[in-house]
Design an enzyme around this catalytic site. Structure first.
Site, short mmCIF file in Angstrom:
data_model
loop_
_atom_site.label_atom_id
_atom_site.label_comp_id
_atom_site.label_asym_id
_atom_site.label_seq_id
_atom_site.Cartn_x
_atom_site.Cartn_y
_atom_site.Cartn_z
N ASP A 94 23.50 -24.70 16.07
CA ASP A 94 23.15 -25.42 14.85
C ASP A 94 24.03 -24.86 13.72
O ASP A 94 23.75 -23.80 13.17
CB ASP A 94 21.67 -25.22 14.53
CG ASP A 94 21.22 -25.92 13.26
OD1 ASP A 94 22.09 -26.27 12.44
OD2 ASP A 94 20.00 -26.08 13.07
N LYS A 109 25.47 -31.65 6.46
CA LYS A 109 25.69 -31.05 5.14
C LYS A 109 27.09 -31.28 4.59
O LYS A 109 27.38 -32.34 4.05
CB LYS A 109 25.30 -29.57 5.15
CG LYS A 109 23.78 -29.36 5.22
CD LYS A 109 23.39 -27.93 4.97
CE LYS A 109 21.88 -27.71 5.03
NZ LYS A 109 21.16 -28.31 3.90
N PHE A 165 15.34 -22.33 11.58
CA PHE A 165 15.04 -23.62 10.94
C PHE A 165 16.04 -24.64 11.46
O PHE A 165 17.25 -24.46 11.34
CB PHE A 165 15.12 -23.53 9.43
CG PHE A 165 14.81 -24.84 8.74
CD1 PHE A 165 13.49 -25.20 8.51
CD2 PHE A 165 15.81 -25.71 8.38
CE1 PHE A 165 13.18 -26.42 7.91
CE2 PHE A 165 15.52 -26.93 7.77
CZ PHE A 165 14.20 -27.28 7.54
#
Length: 396
Positions: free
Chosen positions: A223, A252, A139
Site C-alpha cells: 500500500d 493520492k 490503515f
C-alpha cells in the site's frame, strides 16, 4: 452576509455527520499556500494529506485538465482513450512492472485496495489459501474491504462483522515468520504507516516479507497510497529496499488533487484477474488520467523526486535546530515526515500552528505529520521554520 459567512451552519445542515466540523473554509490556493474565506493565508505543509504533489493551481495541471475537459471528459469502459493508455504505460515504467505489469484504475486509494483484496482472493491455490495478513495499527481505507485490512480496532468495531479471513499481526519479523504458511493468500504492508503517525517498518522487514511470501506462494501487496509518487525520495518507497512486490496500490499524489487510484500488478499476479471480474465506471476516465500524466510528467521534468529527498533532509534539520523539548523523535522518509512528541499534545500543536498560519496534521495524540507539496523550496522552508517555532513555543 455572503454564502461563505455562514459556512459552518451550512456544513452542519448539509454534510453527513461522519465528518468532524472543519477547521476553516478554504477558497483558493497557489503554490504551497492556501487562503480561507476571511482572506487569511496559510503555508500548506499537509498538501491534502500527501495529495497535492505540485501544490495548488499549478499551471501544468490547470492546462492539462482544462484542455482535456474541453476535449473528452468521460467515456464508458467499453472504450479506451489516449490519456488512459499513456498513464497505464507510464505507471508500468516508473514502478518497474515492465511488460508483464498490468494496471487497474479506480477513483481512490480505498478502491485500489478493494481491487487488491479481490486479487488476493483469486490467489486461492488449491483452495487452502484463505488467510490475508495485515499489520496492527495499519490503515488501508474506510470501505468495508479496506476497513477489514485496517489494523485499528476502534475504527472497525462499529461495522463488524467485516471480511472473514483477515488477520492483524504485530509489526515484527518474528510475528510475520510465525504467521506465514501455505494458507496465506496475501500480505498487505504499508512501507511507512502514514495514518499511524509516519511509523517506519523494522529494518529488513520488507526483504523478509518478500522472501516469505515467495516461499509460500502468497502475494506481497504494498500500500503506497501515501508513500508513492516520489514522496519518499524515489518514485516508490519499495524501490529503496531492493525488492519487487506482486501488486502496488496507489492514489493520492498521482493526479495532484484530481481523484484517481490504481492497482499495478507485477509478474504472475497480472494473470489473476479475468474479464468481468472487476470494473469501475469512472476509473481511468480521460479527465483523471490526463491529470495523472501531467502531474507525473512534471514531477519527472522538474526533478521533484530529488527535491523530495532534499526537502525531507532540510525539514529534519530545521526541526532539530529549533531544539524544542516537545520533539522526541523524527520519523519517515523524504517529504513524508513524522514527529514523535514527548507529550500527548499533538492536537494542541496543530491548532497552534494553524493559528499562526501553518497547516500540519495530528494523526494521533503524540504525533505530527508533515507532507508538504514536492515543489517546496528554500523560501517555504524558511517560512516553515518561523511558523513552526512559534507554534512550538505557544504550546510549550
Amino acid at each position: 452576509m455572503t454564502d461563505n459567512d455562514n459556512w459552518r451552519e451550512r456544513f452542519g445542515a448539509a454534510m453527513m455527520g461522519s465528518f468532524a466540523s472543519p477547521i476553516a473554509m478554504l477558497v483558493r490556493g497557489e503554490g504551497a499556500h492556501v487562503w480561507d474565506s476571511e482572506g487569511t493565508r496559510y503555508l500548506d505543509f499537509l498538501a491534502g494529506i500527501a495529495v497535492n504533489a505540485l501544490g495548488h493551481a499549478h499551471p501544468v495541471l490547470v492546462d492539462a485538465v482544462s484542455t482535456q475537459v474541453a476535449t473528452l471528459a468521460h467515456v464508458s469502459n467499453y472504450f479506451a482513450t489516449p490519456p488512459q493508455l499513456e498513464l497505464a504505460e507510464r505507471l508500468r515504467r516508473i514502478t518497474g512492472a515492465g511488460d508483464r505489469g498490468r494496471v487497474f484504475f479506480g477513483n481512490s486509494g480505498a478502491e485500489a485496495i478493494e481491487a487488491a483484496i479481490k486479487l488476493a482472493r483469486l490467489n486461492r491455490g488449491d483452495g487452502s489459501r484463505t488467510r490475508i495478513l495485515s499489520l496492527v495499527n495499519s490503515f488501508h481505507g474506510r470501505t468495508m474491504g479496506s476497513l477489514s485490512l485496517t489494523g485499528k480496532a476502534a475504527m472497525r468495531e462499529a461495522f463488524e462483522p467485516l471480511l472473514p479471513g483477515v488477520e492483524h499481526i504485530a509489526t515484527t519479523i518474528e510475528a510475520l515468520e510465525e504467521a506465514m504458511d501455505g494458507t496465506v493468500a496475501a500480505l498487505f504492508v504499508e512501507p511507512i504507516k502514514g495514518e499511524a503517525g509516519v511509523i517506519d517498518l523494522p529494518d529488513g522487514y520488507l526483504q523478509r516479507a518478500r522472501e516469505l511470501t515467495e516461499q509460500h506462494g502468497a502475494l506481497l501487496i504494498l500500500d503506497e497510497i501515501q508513500t508513492g509518487v516520489g514522496r519518499t525520495g524515489t518514485w516508490f518507497a519499495f524501490q529503496q529496499h531492493g525488492i519487487v512486490p506482486d501488486a502496488l496500490a496507489l492514489a493520492k499524489g498521482i493526479a495532484g488533487g484530481v481523484p484517481i487510484g490504481a492497482l499495478v500488478t507485477f509478474g504472475w499476479a497480472s494473470d489473476l484477474f479475468k474479464p468481468g471480474q472487476h470494473g469501475s465506471t469512472f476509473g481511468g476516465n480521460p479527465l483523471a488520467t490526463a491529470a495523472g500524466n501531467a502531474v507525473l510528467g512534471e514531477i519527472e521534468r522538474a526533478g521533484l523526486i530529488d527535491n523530495a529527498a532534499h526537502l525531507g533532509s532540510r525539514l529534519r534539520q530545521i526541526v532539530a535546530e529549533i531544539g524544542s523539548p516537545l520533539i522526541a523523535e523524527i520519523r519517515g522518509q523524504g517529504a513524508l515526515v513524522g514527529l514523535g512528541l514527548s507529550k500527548p499534545v499533538a492536537a494542541e500543536l496543530a491548532a497552534a500552528a494553524f493559528a499562526v498560519g501553518l497547516i500540519i496534521n495530528a494523526p494521533n495524540e503524540s504525533s505530527i505529520r508533515l507532507a508538504p507539496p514536492l515543489i517546496v523550496g528554500d523560501a517555504e522552508l524558511d517560512e516553515f521554520r518561523e511558523l513552526f517555532a512559534k507554534a512550538l513555543e505557544a504550546v510549550a
